[in-house]
Design an enzyme around this catalytic site. Sequence first.
Site, short mmCIF file in Angstrom:
data_model
loop_
_atom_site.label_atom_id
_atom_site.label_comp_id
_atom_site.label_asym_id
_atom_site.label_seq_id
_atom_site.Cartn_x
_atom_site.Cartn_y
_atom_site.Cartn_z
N ALA A 168 0.83 -1.19 0.00
CA ALA A 168 0.00 0.00 0.00
C ALA A 168 0.87 1.25 0.00
CB ALA A 168 -0.91 0.00 1.22
N GLY B 238 -0.11 -5.45 0.36
CA GLY B 238 -1.18 -5.49 -0.62
C GLY B 238 -0.78 -6.17 -1.91
N GLU C 116 -1.23 -9.76 -1.23
CA GLU C 116 -2.68 -10.01 -1.17
C GLU C 116 -3.30 -10.01 -2.57
OE1 GLU C 116 -4.33 -8.23 2.93
OE2 GLU C 116 -3.00 -6.86 1.85
N GLU D 59 2.73 -6.11 7.36
CA GLU D 59 1.90 -5.11 8.03
C GLU D 59 2.14 -5.05 9.54
OE1 GLU D 59 -0.40 -6.30 4.31
OE2 GLU D 59 0.81 -7.31 5.83
#
Length: 255
Positions: free
Chosen positions: A61, A106, A109, A129
């Site tokens: 992110a 991300g 993911e 994270e």
Amino acid sequence: MTVNLEVAEGVGTIRLDRPPMNALDIATQDRLRELAQEATDRDDVRAVVLYGGEKVFAAGADIKEMQVMDHVAMVKRSRALQEAFTAVARIPKPVVAAITGYALGGGCELALCADYRIAADNAKLGQPEILLGLIPGAGGTQRLSRLVGPSKAKDLIFTGRMVKADEALTLGLVDRVVPAAEVYEQAHAWAARLAQGPAVALRAAKEAVDQGLEADIDTGLAIERTWFAALFATEDRERGMRSFVEEGPGKAKFA
């Protein structure tokens, strides 16, 4: 545009294009959702490749963007974040991730949203994270644990450590490791082969597996049974069986 969809020979490539690291800011997330829906709707897209370019898949992110968001802002945004990734996961066609360089946070993911993952031999994956005092928020706690099992997922999520391609292969986080120069070529070849297959049956297979994993075995068998019977109404089933009887197995042409 930070994400583009390029279509050739039945394969749609969803290409992240936000140098240098393909950070997944809000605009990129929203664009991903739009293109996932476009890939779903377009008849000329029969399989999909997720690709970040030769150097990096996606390094996570946009932390600077997230840093200024408070609890109320993230309560509003987190649903849209998950919906963007879920839109990719629910593309009712075969999806392969071509992973080069970093696939972190991300980015990891997003790779988890694919049906199959081909990684470069220099790729590094992880869910870091926890090092920010957070947990994965775009599906990582759910899709990673379903893919590699809860204990391996917890190790990656608890520690935030990166894994190299060979360990990712051992864990089951990726399905194939190839030289970096061949990642996109092999991912496209995987997608192109399936793009020639029976589209409705491939959709049925994907939905039966994905939905069955979320249900008990009896419900999963009911989903399978319903799709199995429904395929007897398709032209592809007629073509496939006719070709088998007349020409032998594996010679039917569907596209």
